[in-house]
Write a protein that holds these residues in place. Structure first.
Motif, short mmCIF file in Angstrom:
data_model
loop_
_atom_site.label_atom_id
_atom_site.label_comp_id
_atom_site.label_asym_id
_atom_site.label_seq_id
_atom_site.Cartn_x
_atom_site.Cartn_y
_atom_site.Cartn_z
N GLU A 163 0.84 -1.19 0.00
CA GLU A 163 0.00 0.00 0.00
C GLU A 163 0.88 1.25 0.00
N LYS A 164 0.33 2.34 -0.46
CA LYS A 164 1.06 3.60 -0.50
C LYS A 164 0.59 4.52 0.62
N HIS A 165 1.50 4.81 1.53
CA HIS A 165 1.21 5.72 2.62
C HIS A 165 2.43 6.61 2.85
N GLN A 166 2.17 7.85 3.29
CA GLN A 166 3.26 8.75 3.61
C GLN A 166 4.13 8.13 4.70
N GLY A 167 5.43 8.14 4.48
CA GLY A 167 6.35 7.59 5.46
C GLY A 167 6.69 6.13 5.23
N ASN A 168 5.97 5.48 4.31
CA ASN A 168 6.28 4.10 3.99
C ASN A 168 7.66 3.99 3.36
N VAL A 169 8.46 3.04 3.82
CA VAL A 169 9.75 2.76 3.17
C VAL A 169 9.43 1.87 1.97
N SER A 170 9.32 2.50 0.79
CA SER A 170 8.80 1.79 -0.37
C SER A 170 9.65 0.59 -0.76
N GLU A 171 10.99 0.69 -0.50
CA GLU A 171 11.84 -0.45 -0.86
C GLU A 171 11.78 -1.57 0.17
N GLY A 172 11.14 -1.29 1.31
CA GLY A 172 10.97 -2.32 2.33
C GLY A 172 12.26 -2.71 3.03
N PHE A 173 12.29 -3.94 3.52
CA PHE A 173 13.44 -4.43 4.29
C PHE A 173 13.88 -5.79 3.78
N TYR A 174 15.17 -6.04 3.92
CA TYR A 174 15.73 -7.34 3.56
C TYR A 174 16.07 -8.11 4.84
N GLY A 206 -0.99 -8.71 1.80
CA GLY A 206 0.28 -7.98 1.80
C GLY A 206 0.54 -7.19 3.07
N ILE A 207 1.63 -6.43 3.04
CA ILE A 207 2.05 -5.57 4.14
C ILE A 207 1.55 -4.16 3.89
N SER A 208 0.92 -3.54 4.89
CA SER A 208 0.37 -2.19 4.70
C SER A 208 1.42 -1.11 4.87
N TYR A 209 2.34 -1.30 5.83
CA TYR A 209 3.20 -0.19 6.22
C TYR A 209 4.54 -0.71 6.71
N CYS A 210 5.62 -0.15 6.21
CA CYS A 210 6.98 -0.44 6.67
C CYS A 210 7.69 0.89 6.93
N CYS A 211 8.34 1.00 8.06
CA CYS A 211 9.12 2.21 8.31
C CYS A 211 10.25 1.91 9.28
N LYS A 212 11.19 2.84 9.37
CA LYS A 212 12.25 2.78 10.38
C LYS A 212 11.87 3.79 11.45
N SER A 213 11.62 3.30 12.66
CA SER A 213 11.23 4.21 13.74
C SER A 213 12.40 5.05 14.20
N THR A 214 13.60 4.57 13.96
CA THR A 214 14.81 5.29 14.37
C THR A 214 15.96 4.87 13.47
N HIS A 215 16.91 5.77 13.29
CA HIS A 215 18.13 5.46 12.54
C HIS A 215 19.32 5.36 13.48
N ASP A 249 -0.11 6.45 14.58
CA ASP A 249 -1.53 6.46 14.22
C ASP A 249 -1.70 5.60 12.97
N MET A 250 -2.43 4.49 13.07
CA MET A 250 -2.60 3.59 11.94
C MET A 250 -3.74 3.98 11.02
N GLU A 251 -4.43 5.07 11.38
CA GLU A 251 -5.44 5.60 10.47
C GLU A 251 -4.77 6.52 9.46
N LYS A 252 -3.79 7.31 9.97
CA LYS A 252 -3.06 8.24 9.11
C LYS A 252 -1.69 7.71 8.70
N PHE A 253 -1.29 6.57 9.29
CA PHE A 253 0.02 5.98 9.03
C PHE A 253 1.14 7.00 9.26
N GLN A 254 1.18 7.53 10.48
CA GLN A 254 2.23 8.49 10.81
C GLN A 254 2.44 8.55 12.32
#
Length: 432
Positions: A163-174, A206-215, A249-254
């Motif tokens: 899915e496309k959401h702001q903040g999504n890491v589009s390339e995902g994770f390996y 599928g997976i709705s949302y992937c992100c890095k919470s911290t670097h 917030d999983m409604e706004k994905f942020q």
């Protein structure tokens, strides 16, 4: 957690490999090849079979002898030396002879897995027929009713959001390494060693949302909690080793809040009314924090080591914290000057705590071998002790309180234990 506490990285990795692999009892004699890999039912146990299928009659030592040896030899990990020994004198006296949950089934079909020796929240039941757990390189769904399993998330390859959401890491994770899980309703969230967050709605493909919470280089996700706001929107709290607690917030994905603390946060739990959150981590003192402002309302003083577990009673007045000093402390929000009970373990740190949804029972898990089930109504002075062998990957009551699931991680005897609630006085239970 230890990585922030002066515990050398090499030593930690060695310890992780030892416990990941396998509990301390995997010596050659115990780990010899076994002819039978069958599951164990309550009927089998009544006929004399061990709940884990361990063939004690074929071994050169009895179960009792092995238990005594294990109690002496098991090394509890401590960040503060002698914290477990020093806490023993303050524990609340408890009658250990109760029976609240009875053995029902042990399945060897799923292999619960641990990837960090201090993090043990990797088993979640959304109903008595639906259990989610980390198993090797996958997140699995297990149906006790149908005795079937299927992969929910395959962690071996490339995980990408569908899915496309702001903040999504589009390339995902390996090859994400999952350190903690949370499942509630239709949302499953997996947290990773490098701050990864993987969100899947169970009723969607599928997976709705992937992100890095911290670097941050030390950004392992230590715990997750999913909750619902008064508005009905679904959120979750992510606690990390970088000293942050983030509200998603999983409604706004942020992210809508990012609170910082002076030490690594190992676990958080939200009060039933959503106004307060218990924060525990790499400090003997815990905190009660206002969820809106992030400001500390009260400090929790009493534990002697670092804490890795917490849970609120559904009554909203009391909550529990679990510590490497081998105790679980019960607190009353109306007077936080000291804990109202100190519940002691047998061998090791209290790494996971769960209340039943009706608030009648509290289960606390040690790193291995023991889960303690306390009768809350007795003032935590009566308990059942569930006794087995192996590292504990997680514990979970079903929401209807009828089942308790325990993940056992071991080279030979990995399995999922199921206990069912005894209903001697079911007509009284319904009236109370």
């Amino acid at each position: 957690m230890s990585r922030r506490s002066g515990y050398r990285a090499a030593e930690q990795e060695d310890r992780q490999v030892d416990l990941m692999g396998d509990s301390d009892f995997d010596d050659d004699e115990y780990g010899q090849p076994i002819e039978s890999k069958e599951d164990t039912s309550a009927v089998d146990v009544k006929k004399g079979k061990d709940i884990q299928g361990i063939p004690w009659d074929n071994l050169s030592f009895s179960r009792d002898r092995y238990r005594k040896t294990r109690m002496v030899q098991y090394a509890n990990f401590e960040n503060v030396p002698n914290s477990g020994k020093n806490s023993e004198k303050v524990c609340t006296p408890v009658d250990k002879g109760a029976l609240y949950y009875e053995f029902q089934y042990n399945t060897r079909s799923v292999k619960p897995t641990i990837l960090h020796f201090q993090l043990r929240n990797l088993v979640w039941a959304t109903t008595r027929h639906d259990v989610y757990l980390l198993s090797q390189r996958s997140v699995l769904h297990w149906s006790p009713f149908a005795s079937e399993k299927h992969k929910v998330i395959d962690l071996q390859g490339h995980i990408t959001p569908s899915e496309k959401h702001q903040g999504n890491v589009s390339e995902g994770f390996y090859q994400a390494q999952v350190s903690t899980l949370a499942v509630r309703g239709n949302l499953l969230v997996a947290g990773g060693f490098r701050g990864e967050l993987i969100c899947k709605f169970l009723d969607r493909e599928g997976i709705s949302y992937c992100c890095k919470s911290t670097h941050d280089d030390n950004g392992i996700t230590n715990s997750l909690e999913i909750f619902e706001k008064p508005s009905g929107s679904v959120h979750f709290l992510a606690s990390n080793n970088d000293c942050g607690v983030r509200d998603f917030d999983m409604e706004k994905f942020q992210i809508c809040n990012n609170f910082r603390f002076p030490w690594a946060v190992n676990h958080t739990s939200l009060s039933p009314d959503g106004k307060l959150v218990a924060i525990v981590g790499d400090n003997p003192e815990g905190l009660i924090v206002d969820t809106n402002s992030g400001k500390t309302v009260h400090e929790l003083r009493g534990h002697l080591d670092y804490s890795f577990a917490s849970a609120w009673n559904p009554d909203g007045r009391t909550f529990a914290t679990g510590n490497q000093d081998k105790t679980c402390r019960i607190w009353d929000i109306r007077n936080l000057s000291k804990s109202v009970a100190v519940l002691g373990g047998n061998m090791g740190a209290i790494r996971s705590i769960r209340y039943t949804s009706d608030g009648r029972f509290l289960a606390m898990a040690e790193p291995a071998d023991f889960v303690h089930i306390f009768d809350v109504g007795s003032g935590y002075r009566r308990k059942q002790v569930v006794d087995f062998f192996g590292e504990i990957s997680g514990i979970s009551f079903s929401p209807d309180t009828e089942a308790l699931f325990i993940g056992v991680h071991d080279r030979t005897y990995s399995s999922l234990l199921q206990y069912n609630r005894l209903r001697f006085y079911s007509y009284l239970d319904s009236a109370i």
